[in-house]
Scaffold this motif. Sequence first.
Motif, PDB file in Angstrom:
ATOM      1  N   TYR A   1       0.821  -1.038  -0.047  1.00  0.00           N
ATOM      2  CA  TYR A   1      -0.086  -0.172   0.058  1.00  0.00           C
ATOM      3  C   TYR A   1       0.839   1.188  -0.102  1.00  0.00           C
ATOM      4  O   TYR A   1       1.967   1.403   0.759  1.00  0.00           O
ATOM      5  N   ARG A   2       0.330   2.355  -0.633  1.00  0.00           N
ATOM      6  CA  ARG A   2       0.953   3.701  -0.691  1.00  0.00           C
ATOM      7  C   ARG A   2       0.245   4.669   0.370  1.00  0.00           C
ATOM      8  O   ARG A   2      -1.133   4.711   0.403  1.00  0.00           O
ATOM      9  N   GLY A   3       0.938   5.208   1.265  1.00  0.00           N
ATOM     10  CA  GLY A   3       0.131   5.970   2.267  1.00  0.00           C
ATOM     11  C   GLY A   3       0.332   5.302   3.778  1.00  0.00           C
ATOM     12  O   GLY A   3       1.310   4.758   3.941  1.00  0.00           O
ATOM     13  N   VAL A   4      -0.430   5.748   4.808  1.00  0.00           N
ATOM     14  CA  VAL A   4      -0.526   5.192   6.057  1.00  0.00           C
ATOM     15  C   VAL A   4      -1.723   4.380   6.405  1.00  0.00           C
ATOM     16  O   VAL A   4      -2.924   4.730   5.916  1.00  0.00           O
ATOM     17  N   SER A   5      -1.483   3.463   7.291  1.00  0.00           N
ATOM     18  CA  SER A   5      -2.498   2.422   7.560  1.00  0.00           C
ATOM     19  C   SER A   5      -3.606   3.271   8.475  1.00  0.00           C
ATOM     20  O   SER A   5      -4.058   2.594   9.580  1.00  0.00           O
ATOM     21  N   GLN A   6      -4.048   4.148   8.138  1.00  0.00           N
ATOM     22  CA  GLN A   6      -5.078   5.088   9.045  1.00  0.00           C
ATOM     23  C   GLN A   6      -6.019   5.723   8.154  1.00  0.00           C
ATOM     24  O   GLN A   6      -5.780   6.035   7.018  1.00  0.00           O
ATOM     25  N   ASP A   7      -7.308   5.952   8.645  1.00  0.00           N
ATOM     26  CA  ASP A   7      -8.261   6.598   8.003  1.00  0.00           C
ATOM     27  C   ASP A   7      -8.682   8.178   8.757  1.00  0.00           C
ATOM     28  O   ASP A   7      -8.481   8.064   9.832  1.00  0.00           O
ATOM     29  N   LEU A   8      -9.014   9.210   7.966  1.00  0.00           N
ATOM     30  CA  LEU A   8      -9.224  10.295   8.445  1.00  0.00           C
ATOM     31  C   LEU A   8     -10.647  10.669   8.366  1.00  0.00           C
ATOM     32  O   LEU A   8     -11.208  11.041   7.456  1.00  0.00           O
ATOM     33  N   GLY A   9     -11.455  10.070   9.396  1.00  0.00           N
ATOM     34  CA  GLY A   9     -13.013  10.041   9.261  1.00  0.00           C
ATOM     35  C   GLY A   9     -13.215   9.134   7.985  1.00  0.00           C
ATOM     36  O   GLY A   9     -13.045   7.968   7.838  1.00  0.00           O
ATOM     37  N   PRO A  10     -14.179   9.533   6.818  1.00  0.00           N
ATOM     38  CA  PRO A  10     -14.583   8.940   6.007  1.00  0.00           C
ATOM     39  C   PRO A  10     -13.553   8.634   4.813  1.00  0.00           C
ATOM     40  O   PRO A  10     -13.447   7.973   3.767  1.00  0.00           O
ATOM     41  N   ILE A  11     -12.239   9.541   5.019  1.00  0.00           N
ATOM     42  CA  ILE A  11     -11.379   9.624   3.834  1.00  0.00           C
ATOM     43  C   ILE A  11     -10.075   8.761   4.285  1.00  0.00           C
ATOM     44  O   ILE A  11      -9.607   8.605   5.437  1.00  0.00           O
ATOM     45  N   SER A  12      -9.657   7.569   3.328  1.00  0.00           N
ATOM     46  CA  SER A  12      -8.835   6.801   3.534  1.00  0.00           C
ATOM     47  C   SER A  12      -7.434   7.279   3.141  1.00  0.00           C
ATOM     48  O   SER A  12      -7.376   7.895   1.913  1.00  0.00           O
ATOM     49  N   LEU A  13      -6.505   7.101   4.102  1.00  0.00           N
ATOM     50  CA  LEU A  13      -5.070   7.688   3.773  1.00  0.00           C
ATOM     51  C   LEU A  13      -4.323   6.826   3.028  1.00  0.00           C
ATOM     52  O   LEU A  13      -2.706   6.856   3.016  1.00  0.00           O
ATOM     53  N   SER A  14      -4.565   5.782   2.341  1.00  0.00           N
ATOM     54  CA  SER A  14      -3.695   4.769   1.796  1.00  0.00           C
ATOM     55  C   SER A  14      -4.581   4.202   0.728  1.00  0.00           C
ATOM     56  O   SER A  14      -5.677   4.131   0.644  1.00  0.00           O
ATOM     57  N   THR A  15      -3.772   3.776  -0.431  1.00  0.00           N
ATOM     58  CA  THR A  15      -4.226   3.060  -1.596  1.00  0.00           C
ATOM     59  C   THR A  15      -3.503   1.784  -2.122  1.00  0.00           C
ATOM     60  O   THR A  15      -2.302   1.857  -1.889  1.00  0.00           O
ATOM     61  N   PRO A  16      -4.176   0.562  -2.468  1.00  0.00           N
ATOM     62  CA  PRO A  16      -3.383  -0.554  -2.710  1.00  0.00           C
ATOM     63  C   PRO A  16      -2.499  -0.285  -3.983  1.00  0.00           C
ATOM     64  O   PRO A  16      -3.199   0.168  -4.871  1.00  0.00           O
ATOM     65  N   GLU A  17      -1.186  -0.679  -4.214  1.00  0.00           N
ATOM     66  CA  GLU A  17      -0.451  -0.503  -5.295  1.00  0.00           C
ATOM     67  C   GLU A  17      -0.111  -1.800  -5.834  1.00  0.00           C
ATOM     68  O   GLU A  17      -0.052  -1.551  -7.046  1.00  0.00           O
ATOM     69  N   ASP A  18       0.060  -2.748  -5.051  1.00  0.00           N
ATOM     70  CA  ASP A  18       0.704  -4.055  -5.933  1.00  0.00           C
ATOM     71  C   ASP A  18      -0.093  -5.220  -4.752  1.00  0.00           C
ATOM     72  O   ASP A  18       0.770  -5.368  -3.741  1.00  0.00           O
ATOM     73  N   GLN A  19      -0.924  -5.979  -5.412  1.00  0.00           N
ATOM     74  CA  GLN A  19      -1.233  -7.033  -4.693  1.00  0.00           C
ATOM     75  C   GLN A  19      -0.325  -8.373  -5.143  1.00  0.00           C
ATOM     76  O   GLN A  19      -0.506  -8.473  -6.435  1.00  0.00           O
ATOM     77  N   THR A  20       0.311  -8.803  -4.284  1.00  0.00           N
ATOM     78  CA  THR A  20       1.386  -9.910  -4.601  1.00  0.00           C
ATOM     79  C   THR A  20       0.484 -11.185  -4.726  1.00  0.00           C
ATOM     80  O   THR A  20      -0.681 -11.315  -4.718  1.00  0.00           O
ATOM     81  N   ASP A  21       1.351 -12.286  -5.124  1.00  0.00           N
ATOM     82  CA  ASP A  21       0.978 -13.608  -5.189  1.00  0.00           C
ATOM     83  C   ASP A  21       1.093 -14.384  -3.944  1.00  0.00           C
ATOM     84  O   ASP A  21       0.734 -15.622  -3.773  1.00  0.00           O
ATOM     85  N   VAL A  22       1.498 -13.759  -2.747  1.00  0.00           N
ATOM     86  CA  VAL A  22       1.525 -14.324  -1.329  1.00  0.00           C
ATOM     87  C   VAL A  22       0.302 -14.349  -0.618  1.00  0.00           C
ATOM     88  O   VAL A  22      -0.301 -13.397  -0.401  1.00  0.00           O
ATOM     89  N   ARG A  23      -0.334 -15.560  -0.443  1.00  0.00           N
ATOM     90  CA  ARG A  23      -1.402 -15.750   0.391  1.00  0.00           C
ATOM     91  C   ARG A  23      -1.194 -15.474   1.885  1.00  0.00           C
ATOM     92  O   ARG A  23      -0.232 -15.949   2.291  1.00  0.00           O
ATOM     93  N   VAL A  24      -2.010 -14.607   2.673  1.00  0.00           N
ATOM     94  CA  VAL A  24      -1.676 -14.256   3.827  1.00  0.00           C
ATOM     95  C   VAL A  24      -1.958 -15.669   4.756  1.00  0.00           C
ATOM     96  O   VAL A  24      -1.018 -15.921   5.631  1.00  0.00           O
ATOM     97  N   ASP A  25      -2.876 -16.401   4.546  1.00  0.00           N
ATOM     98  CA  ASP A  25      -3.366 -17.976   5.312  1.00  0.00           C
ATOM     99  C   ASP A  25      -2.167 -18.829   4.914  1.00  0.00           C
ATOM    100  O   ASP A  25      -2.029 -19.927   5.680  1.00  0.00           O
ATOM    101  N   ALA A  26      -1.271 -18.667   4.034  1.00  0.00           N
ATOM    102  CA  ALA A  26       0.121 -19.457   3.739  1.00  0.00           C
ATOM    103  C   ALA A  26       1.056 -19.243   4.672  1.00  0.00           C
ATOM    104  O   ALA A  26       2.150 -20.064   4.976  1.00  0.00           O
ATOM    105  N   LEU A  27       1.158 -17.990   5.616  1.00  0.00           N
ATOM    106  CA  LEU A  27       2.113 -17.547   6.360  1.00  0.00           C
ATOM    107  C   LEU A  27       1.978 -18.237   7.787  1.00  0.00           C
ATOM    108  O   LEU A  27       0.818 -18.581   8.106  1.00  0.00           O
ATOM    109  N   PRO A  28       3.033 -18.447   8.670  1.00  0.00           N
ATOM    110  CA  PRO A  28       2.729 -18.949   9.994  1.00  0.00           C
ATOM    111  C   PRO A  28       1.710 -17.879  10.579  1.00  0.00           C
ATOM    112  O   PRO A  28       1.738 -16.872  10.262  1.00  0.00           O
ATOM    113  N   VAL A  29       1.081 -18.393  11.584  1.00  0.00           N
ATOM    114  CA  VAL A  29       0.217 -17.747  12.283  1.00  0.00           C
ATOM    115  C   VAL A  29       0.359 -16.460  12.842  1.00  0.00           C
ATOM    116  O   VAL A  29      -0.213 -15.351  12.472  1.00  0.00           O
TER     117      VAL A  29
END
Length: 493
Positions: free
Chosen positions: A344-372
């Motif tokens: 993501y580009r930006g910061v992982s916070q929202d300012l009310g209804p305004i999102s301060l981040s946007t996804p730039e690159d969705q990878t091929d790594v599945r989150v549930d394939a990682l250790p817990v």
Amino acid sequence: MVALRYAARTNVGLGSKSRNEDSAYAGPELLVLCDGMGGHAAGDVASSLVVSELVHLDGESHGADDSLDILERAIEEANSRLAEVMEVYPDSEGMGTTCIAMMRAGTKLAVANIGDSRAYLLREGRLTQITKDHSFVQKLLDEGRITKDEALHHPQRSLVTRVLTGRPEDTPDLSLRELRLGDRILICSDGLTDYVAEDTVAELLRSDERSPGQVADELVQVALRASTRDNVTVIVADLVLAKDGTTKPQVVGAASERRRAQTLAPLTPAEKAAQLSREASGTTLAEGPVLAEEGPTNPVLRWVRRILVAVAAVAVLGAAGWGSWTWTQQQYFVGEQDGMVTIYRGVSQDLGPISLSTPEDQTDVRVDALPVFYQSQVRRTLSADDRAGAETIVAELRRLAQAGCAPIVILPDGTRTTGIPEGAVAITVDPDDAAREALPVPTGAATSTDRPRATGDTDRTTAGPVGPVDDGASATADPARPTVQVLYPKGCP
């Protein structure tokens, strides 16, 4: 005869944490410090549980020859207890803790370490770090990709690569050291070392005229003056003659059953401000400050003054807002989108209804394939200095995901392994069929339809040799070959 003179201190720090996730124990033969992690997933439970599982080692008679084995087994049992707790209480899944444990046998010191908490030894004025961090930043240092100065301020310095999470592979580093009279030991969480320079720590430890308790208090205070955002916990111990040793154990942090009984130093102004901020979080603030008029003035002038102040405030807020927005768009972090690791580009916070981040690159790594543990890290997001830093984090996560995708092989005698014996007949097992046949199939294993078929794969009802099969040849079981069951963890490619 020798003994330890010791002191343990802790403080919640100036960050947003409302509870202390560190735990520490100091006793005549045992020193333990654990830094819990997991946020809502009970990091304080993890640290206090491990400490409580190790305290029985204090006061027992151990020889230097077997002290390391005893310490290793005790930590292994504590790690197993973590797994049991997470199995009984699903809300605690994903918790973990660092651990440094030291067990003294005469002048010998058995040391076990896992995570990024640190232990130092001061001998004849020279300070030496006697543990090695299990962290992402340490890995970059070992590979020569960053310098020590860059490591001090790296945004991912809190990302650990090995901690106690209840998994069998969570094993500590072990070492045996010889102590000398006059040696001073420091064990600390990263709430100290991430905010206070090592030279400053060394200078405080060299104060021979100060007791371990005084030095421990000063270390905590200097961390607070450095605005530590994390819990800070320290144990300071000196090797002294037996008559000068400490005999009463000390427990601090989450493991302490009587926190209010601890002797607390007066709050500094920064601590008071942080405490008030925490108490005020989530509540409605009182009306803002009002300018008090110094006696009667002209009503017109009063309104002009108010208008000018309002215009100036709007201008300042506008400039600050634009500057803040520009800064956020120069930041990057790694998080989750649609179950995949995403930059993501930006910061992982929202300012009310305004999102301060946007996804730039969705990878091929599945989150549930990682250790817990790393799944929870990604879902809470991992910040980076720039796009290159985010890509470095993704590369490390990809390595962790691939490491967890080895096929699970169950041999005829029920033993599990990750390697398929040469010449064996493989059957990819459906968990439902395995349950009916009482096969020891791990929870969460994938069926043959959960993954693409590769060359040489067989379905769940047909046995065949592992490896390529000639075109047109049917895969049939050979009675002379041993039969094994092969399962693949869910989420693996």
